[in-house]
Design an enzyme around this catalytic site. Structure first.
Site, PDB file in Angstrom:
ATOM      1  CE  LYS A  56      34.478  -1.840  66.250  1.00  0.00           C
ATOM      2  NZ  LYS A  56      35.795  -1.717  66.699  1.00  0.00           N
ATOM      3  CD  GLN A  82      35.354   0.336  60.098  1.00  0.00           C
ATOM      4  OE1 GLN A  82      36.261  -0.389  59.898  1.00  0.00           O
ATOM      5  NE2 GLN A  82      34.991   0.632  61.268  1.00  0.00           N
ATOM      6  N   GLY A 141      32.047  -9.008  68.061  1.00  0.00           N
ATOM      7  CA  GLY A 141      33.177  -9.521  66.944  1.00  0.00           C
ATOM      8  C   GLY A 141      33.730 -10.726  67.065  1.00  0.00           C
ATOM      9  CG  ASN A 199      33.783  -3.861  70.070  1.00  0.00           C
ATOM     10  OD1 ASN A 199      34.834  -3.460  69.079  1.00  0.00           O
ATOM     11  ND2 ASN A 199      33.438  -4.846  70.107  1.00  0.00           N
ATOM     12  CB  CYS A 227      42.360  -0.227  62.174  1.00  0.00           C
ATOM     13  SG  CYS A 227      43.471  -1.482  61.574  1.00  0.00           S
TER      14      CYS A 227
END
Length: 338
Positions: free
Chosen positions: A141, A71, A226, A202, A102
């Protein structure tokens, strides 16, 4: 099985690209526990372009980890393209993933991470440019949106697809939520119904049963795990067994947890040297020790430890004190590996 472009993962379980965690030492353990696809921690596009030594080390991929997704993050299309080209040509990663999830301010202030979520047209332009420049599959993502007023998950996923992206992973929280509250699986389901490329779900997958429920309720092609795997790679193994065989293996014994923790530490030492590895291992041990009787006391001791042998000795003394009457009921998965 999970197919992303020309890359085939043997099952639907994916290790999330957690910063400060997903280095080769941890990723290899995840792979040995059966994880179908492992993702490396995010790397700065500009640091790649500038040849930063530490960043170059982060691009290392052990062949035993494959298939692996590497990533990158950045807020500028031009530098993302150059970084992607480097990953494409100079690493043996299988997939190039671009971070659009993020939530950390120092990342979003640079127009990177979750900041991309506010402009679907910008996403499509960037993905199109990156895809044309590389041969490896390109994935994204992302989160469902910036905040409750700016949830563009469907539009953003379509932008990834229109740009030639091979898959999208969707964390069911907004940027504002960070890691609090609940993940919105309904929006993940809407994304899956809106695009033809694979979608990986996720968020709030903390048990094997959660993973199956996410697959059933959203229709996603894969499940990304995660935080539930921190100090607990058995979560990956147990989830795979539950999804593929309908079996739910037992939780690991304390002895097994400490054995894998020491293996993890030794791999970190080989990767980063004793001084850095022991310091980094402290946070991992807090996770490995969680829930074990007397674990909090041992955690306090290892937090002051600076040497590998001393840390291992503390852990071995601790595990010797644990009741081993049920040790034969522990999971055998790693006995053949170390």
């Amino acid at each position: 099985m999970l197919k992303i472009g020309n890359v085939v993962a043997p099952n639907q379980v994916v290790l999330a690209p957690m910063a400060g965690v997903c280095n080769p030492a941890f990723r290899l353990i995840a792979k040995e526990f059966g994880c179908g696809l492992v993702c490396a921690e995010m790397v700065s596009d500009k640091a790649i372009i500038h040849g930063n030594h530490r960043t170059m080390d982060m691009l290392f991929v052990d062949d035993r980890e494959k298939p692996l997704s590497l990533q990158i993050f950045g807020g500028d299309t031009e530098t993302l393209v150059e970084a992607a080209k480097h990953v494409d040509r100079h690493t043996n990663a299988d997939i190039i993933d671009i971070n659009m999830g993020c939530p950390v301010p120092k990342i979003t202030k640079c127009e990177a991470g979750a900041r991309w979520l506010l402009d679907p047209s910008r996403i499509e332009e960037m993905i199109t440019t990156v895809v044309k420049a590389v041969s490896k599959p390109v994935t994204v993502k992302m989160r469902i949106g910036w905040d409750d007023e700016h949830i563009y998950a469907v539009q953003n996923a379509k932008a990834v697809e229109n740009g030639g992206g091979s898959a999208v992973s969707v964390h069911g929280r907004t940027r504002v939520q960070m890691y609090t509250g609940h993940a919105n699986w309904d929006i993940i389901r809407e994304v899956k119904q809106s695009v033809s490329i694979p979608v990986i779900g996720n968020g709030d997958v903390t048990t094997p049963e959660d993973a199956k429920r996410m697959l059933d309720e959203t229709g996603v092609d894969g499940v990304m795990i995660g935080r539930a795997a921190l100090g607990n790679p058995w979560m990956l193994y147990r989830t795979i067994q539950y999804l593929t065989k309908g079996e739910l293996p037992p939780e690991p014994t304390g002895q097994e947890k400490i054995r894998i923790a020491i293996l993890h530490m030794d791999r970190l030492v080989a990767l980063k040297g004793e001084h850095v590895a022991v310091k980094e291992m402290r946070k991992h041990l807090a996770w490995y020790l969680k829930g074990l009787p007397g674990g909090a006391r041992v955690k306090d001791i290892v937090m002051e430890t600076t040497k590998r042998d001393i840390m291992a000795g503390v852990l071995e003394e601790f595990v010797a004190s644990l009741d081993n009457t049920d040790s034969q009921d522990g999971m055998p998965i790693m006995r053949q590996l170390v």
